[in-house]
Design a protein around this motif. Structure first.
Motif, PDB file in Angstrom:
ATOM      1  N   ASP A 129       1.941   7.106  -6.924  1.00  0.00           N
ATOM      2  CA  ASP A 129       1.050   8.092  -7.125  1.00  0.00           C
ATOM      3  C   ASP A 129       1.348   9.420  -6.847  1.00  0.00           C
ATOM      4  OD1 ASP A 129      -0.514   5.920  -8.107  1.00  0.00           O
ATOM      5  OD2 ASP A 129      -2.043   5.527  -6.391  1.00  0.00           O
ATOM      6  N   GLY A 130       2.507   9.393  -5.939  1.00  0.00           N
ATOM      7  CA  GLY A 130       2.674  11.010  -5.677  1.00  0.00           C
ATOM      8  C   GLY A 130       2.212  11.267  -4.342  1.00  0.00           C
ATOM      9  N   PRO A 180     -10.447   6.380 -10.838  1.00  0.00           N
ATOM     10  CA  PRO A 180     -10.120   7.688 -10.415  1.00  0.00           C
ATOM     11  C   PRO A 180     -10.775   7.739  -8.913  1.00  0.00           C
ATOM     12  CG  PRO A 180     -11.692   7.835 -12.198  1.00  0.00           C
ATOM     13  CD  PRO A 180     -11.177   6.532 -12.254  1.00  0.00           C
ATOM     14  N   ARG A 181     -10.066   8.659  -8.095  1.00  0.00           N
ATOM     15  CA  ARG A 181     -10.786   8.845  -6.983  1.00  0.00           C
ATOM     16  C   ARG A 181     -12.051   9.735  -6.906  1.00  0.00           C
ATOM     17  NH1 ARG A 181      -8.519   7.904  -2.064  1.00  0.00           N
ATOM     18  NH2 ARG A 181      -9.501  10.346  -1.475  1.00  0.00           N
ATOM     19  N   LEU A 225       0.843  -1.278   0.156  1.00  0.00           N
ATOM     20  CA  LEU A 225      -0.038  -0.059   0.060  1.00  0.00           C
ATOM     21  C   LEU A 225       0.773   1.131   0.024  1.00  0.00           C
ATOM     22  CD1 LEU A 225      -3.113   1.116   0.089  1.00  0.00           C
ATOM     23  CD2 LEU A 225      -2.539   1.020   2.772  1.00  0.00           C
ATOM     24  N   ALA A 226       1.947   1.306   0.647  1.00  0.00           N
ATOM     25  CA  ALA A 226       2.958   2.322   0.913  1.00  0.00           C
ATOM     26  C   ALA A 226       3.648   2.497  -0.519  1.00  0.00           C
ATOM     27  CB  ALA A 226       3.879   2.181   2.077  1.00  0.00           C
ATOM     28  N   THR A 236       0.385   9.789  10.398  1.00  0.00           N
ATOM     29  CA  THR A 236       1.637   9.602  10.195  1.00  0.00           C
ATOM     30  C   THR A 236       1.865  10.907   9.380  1.00  0.00           C
ATOM     31  OG1 THR A 236       1.269   8.761   7.958  1.00  0.00           O
ATOM     32  CG2 THR A 236       1.350   7.273   9.819  1.00  0.00           C
ATOM     33  N   PRO A 237       3.349  11.252   9.308  1.00  0.00           N
ATOM     34  CA  PRO A 237       3.888  12.544   8.252  1.00  0.00           C
ATOM     35  C   PRO A 237       3.252  12.236   6.910  1.00  0.00           C
ATOM     36  CG  PRO A 237       5.553  11.638   9.750  1.00  0.00           C
ATOM     37  CD  PRO A 237       4.406  10.727   9.769  1.00  0.00           C
ATOM     38  N   ASN A 238       3.043  11.043   6.294  1.00  0.00           N
ATOM     39  CA  ASN A 238       2.550  10.868   4.919  1.00  0.00           C
ATOM     40  C   ASN A 238       0.934  11.175   4.740  1.00  0.00           C
ATOM     41  OD1 ASN A 238       4.490  10.383   2.949  1.00  0.00           O
ATOM     42  ND2 ASN A 238       4.729   8.491   3.799  1.00  0.00           N
ATOM     43  N   SER A 239       0.281  10.854   5.769  1.00  0.00           N
ATOM     44  CA  SER A 239      -1.200  11.033   6.022  1.00  0.00           C
ATOM     45  C   SER A 239      -1.546  12.589   6.121  1.00  0.00           C
ATOM     46  CB  SER A 239      -1.870  10.360   6.703  1.00  0.00           C
ATOM     47  OG  SER A 239      -1.672  10.804   8.325  1.00  0.00           O
ATOM     48  N   LEU A 240      -0.428  13.319   6.945  1.00  0.00           N
ATOM     49  CA  LEU A 240      -0.669  14.729   6.817  1.00  0.00           C
ATOM     50  C   LEU A 240      -0.232  15.357   5.576  1.00  0.00           C
ATOM     51  CD1 LEU A 240       0.877  15.102  10.605  1.00  0.00           C
ATOM     52  CD2 LEU A 240      -1.514  15.102  10.103  1.00  0.00           C
ATOM     53  N   HIS A 241       0.657  14.922   5.136  1.00  0.00           N
ATOM     54  CA  HIS A 241       1.137  15.628   3.634  1.00  0.00           C
ATOM     55  C   HIS A 241       0.120  15.507   2.635  1.00  0.00           C
ATOM     56  CE1 HIS A 241       3.689  16.474   0.506  1.00  0.00           C
ATOM     57  NE2 HIS A 241       3.603  15.425  -0.024  1.00  0.00           N
ATOM     58  N   ALA A 242      -0.505  13.929   2.773  1.00  0.00           N
ATOM     59  CA  ALA A 242      -1.550  14.062   1.682  1.00  0.00           C
ATOM     60  C   ALA A 242      -2.908  14.878   2.122  1.00  0.00           C
ATOM     61  CB  ALA A 242      -2.003  12.411   1.512  1.00  0.00           C
TER      62      ALA A 242
END
Length: 606
Positions: A110-111, A480-481, A103-104, A315-321
């Motif tokens: 996907d960026g 697509p989302r 998943l990561a 996580t830092p990544n969920s905050l970034h997204a």
């Protein structure tokens, strides 16, 4: 293995508190030193002196030399609460949570995710522009002329590293929850980043939370240490924490920013700011934890009035997204960004701190809301982005109308509440400052949970009464989302139930609904401090004939679609609302009137 005894306030026979035990881990505090004199840490031309030497708050004393605070009262230890996560220490769970590798990798391709964090952005900015201002913080209760503190990127990097080593000296490691109930001060930002630096989990607490809600957060999150100010807006968080400590066996350290000696706590300034722990690290420089971008680093608490409590893990990544999901304009290098909301609120943390620091901009902080001061900060910093609630935008417009200033440099005004942002407010902001007022792309703000699990969703959620931590990882579906919908979701509902801040409510909407009552001529909604629940809402009304009672007002608001968590808890009747020369409501005078009446009548009963 038994938990170490807490080093907070201990209760001796008879109920008197004794001094805390000296921490058993890490080196002992050394004599005071300034921040390391690295080239990046030295103030450059045009920058302020370092806060460790000239901006640390000093305890205020009365002419007789005594502290102007209530004397501590003896406490009776209460039985410790059971673990909030089904019996397993929460720190062990948080340290072990990782996203599935497949998943990561999918999200990174996907960026939406990345391998670095805001810490890497911070160090890159400090290396390229060490003297660029990273944080501009205004402290309302400082003497005139010393209220604004500016930290350069070089200074902030040095402070974050020092704070991280200070946490390690207290035995804090990856996965350990760290709670702090601090206003919008520069220390809050540095401590948050220091938690990320060590792999600890930051647990910011709303400054307006009273002792009951603070206890709920500390019981659920089980932090190893908690940082509070000695005094804040008429309350004593240090006293409240000292009273709670005997019932929290996992709380090893109580740390106070201000007068720590009065409650037997560890002094924040002495331990974190003035002691060069990085020089005494026995094993060398503190390394970054592995997989830092995928570790749980933050919990966002939502405490409701009816014993409801939810913690959203990030996580830092969920905050970034999450920040990218809203379509907020990217911060330009050197651009100032102002946030009027407490940093313990996720949207304010993203818009006001992480976004600016990740983009090489400047975070502009204000600890006590005041529209006049906010306008001065927006003007002096040349802020390009500003984030506030609809009620705060209304107050900014009124303050500007009363005392016009130079045109602001804003290129975008951001609202925290899509539902409460009226068309009239959008038009007024555009006519006054020629900028659009938006509430996130498609009506979505960072406080809302996406419509389905994805890179921006909270990877783990804890809810009171559910028996443990629930992971929300899900394989991204093909195609697509879907765009996020503006309807309220679980996390948005939790955010709207917040007790610690009336400005988290749709104040403008509630005032308009009150005016729809046939026996109400004028209405205003303000916050007042309740000893147990912190800041609650008070309806101040000018009746038209026979005044309605509080139960009738609450039923009226419910009938007009107001959420139960947004109902006023107190009613005040006045002959007329104070107004400025322009006709706008003078909320400052109204707050002063409310404070005087509360002092005469005492706290509101439960």
């Amino acid at each position: 293995m038994a938990l170490p005894a807490p080093t907070g306030s201990r209760t001796a026979p008879g109920g008197a508190r004794t001094a805390p035990a000296r921490p058993r881990t890490g080196p002992q505090p050394a004599p005071a030193h300034p921040v390391p004199a690295t080239p990046a840490a030295r103030p450059g031309p045009g920058t302020d002196a370092h806060p460790a030497t000239d901006t640390v708050p000093r305890p205020r004393t009365t002419p007789g030399g005594s502290r102007n605070r209530p004397q501590p009262q003896p406490t009776i230890p209460r039985p410790a609460q059971p673990p909030a996560d089904g019996g397993v220490p929460l720190a062990d769970l948080l340290a072990a949570v990782r996203p599935p590798r497949a998943l990561a990798e999918e999200y990174r391709r996907d960026g939406a995710w990345r391998s670095t964090t805001v810490l890497h952005d911070l160090h890159r900015a400090a290396a390229a522009h060490p003297h660029r201002t990273a944080i501009t913080a205004h402290r309302a209760h400082q003497p005139a002329g010393t209220r604004v503190t500016r930290l350069s990127y070089g200074q902030l990097v040095a402070l974050v590293d020092r704070f991280a080593h200070a946490l390690a000296a207290l035995g804090i490691g990856p996965g350990d929850p760290i709670a702090f109930q601090l206003p919008n001060w520069w220390e809050s930002c540095a401590l948050l980043l220091a938690c990320l630096r060590t792999g600890a989990v930051a647990v910011p607490v709303m400054p307006g939370y009273g002792s009951q809600d603070l206890e709920a957060v500390l019981t659920a999150a089980q932090p190893r240490l908690c940082v509070v100010p000695d005094l804040w807006e008429g309350a004593s968080p240090a006293e409240a924490l000292a009273d709670l400590a005997p019932a929290l066996p996992w709380l090893r350290h109580r740390i106070v920013l201000g007068d720590a000696e009065a409650t037997g706590a560890l002094d924040f300034t002495a331990h974190f700011v003035r002691t060069p722990h990085e020089r005494y690290q026995r094993t060398g420089w503190l390394p970054l934890p592995p997989d830092l971008a995928d570790r749980i680093c933050l919990t966002v608490n939502s405490v409701g009035l009816r014993e409801t409590h939810t913690m959203y893990m990030h996580t830092p990544n969920s905050l970034h997204a999450r920040l990218a999901l809203t379509g907020t304009p990217a911060v330009r290098p050197g651009e100032a960004v102002f946030s009027a909301l407490p940093l313990a609120a996720l949207p304010s943390l993203l818009y006001g701190v992480l976004g600016p620091l990740a983009g090489g901009g400047t975070a502009v902080l204000q600890d006590v809301w005041d529209p006049e001061t906010a306008l001065d900060l927006l003007t002096s910093t040349g802020a390009g982005l500003a984030f506030a609630t609809p009620a705060q935008w209304s107050e900014l417009l009124a303050a500007h109308g009363e005392h016009p200033r130079e045109p602001l440099s804003l290129r975008r005004a951001l609202s925290s509440d899509p539902a409460g942002t009226s068309t009239r407010l959008v038009q007024q902001v555009h006519e006054t400052w020629r900028v659009p007022l938006t509430a996130g792309e498609d009506g979505t703000t960072p406080g809302q949970e996406p419509d389905r699990p994805g890179p921006a969703s909270s990877p783990a959620v804890w809810q009171r009464g559910t028996g443990g931590l629930r992971l929300t990882w899900d394989t991204p579906p093909a195609g697509p989302r879907r765009p996020p919908t503006p309807t309220a979701t679980a996390e948005d509902a939790g955010r709207r139930q917040e007790v610690g801040g009336v400005f988290l409510m749709p104040v403008t909407d509630i005032e308009e609904r009150l005016l729809a009552h046939p026996r109400i001529a004028e209405a205003a909604v303000l916050g007042y401090v309740d000893p147990q629940h912190g800041e609650l809402a008070c309806a101040v009304l000018v009746p038209a004939g026979d005044p309605p009672a509080l139960p009738e007002i609450r039923e009226h608001l419910l009938a007009h679609g107001t959420a139960e968590a947004h109902l006023p808890a107190r009613l005040e009747l006045v002959g007329a609302l104070p107004r400025a020369d322009t006709g706008a409501l003078d909320r400052r005078r109204l707050r002063a009137l409310l404070t005087r009446r509360q002092a005469l009548t005492g706290p509101t009963p439960d």
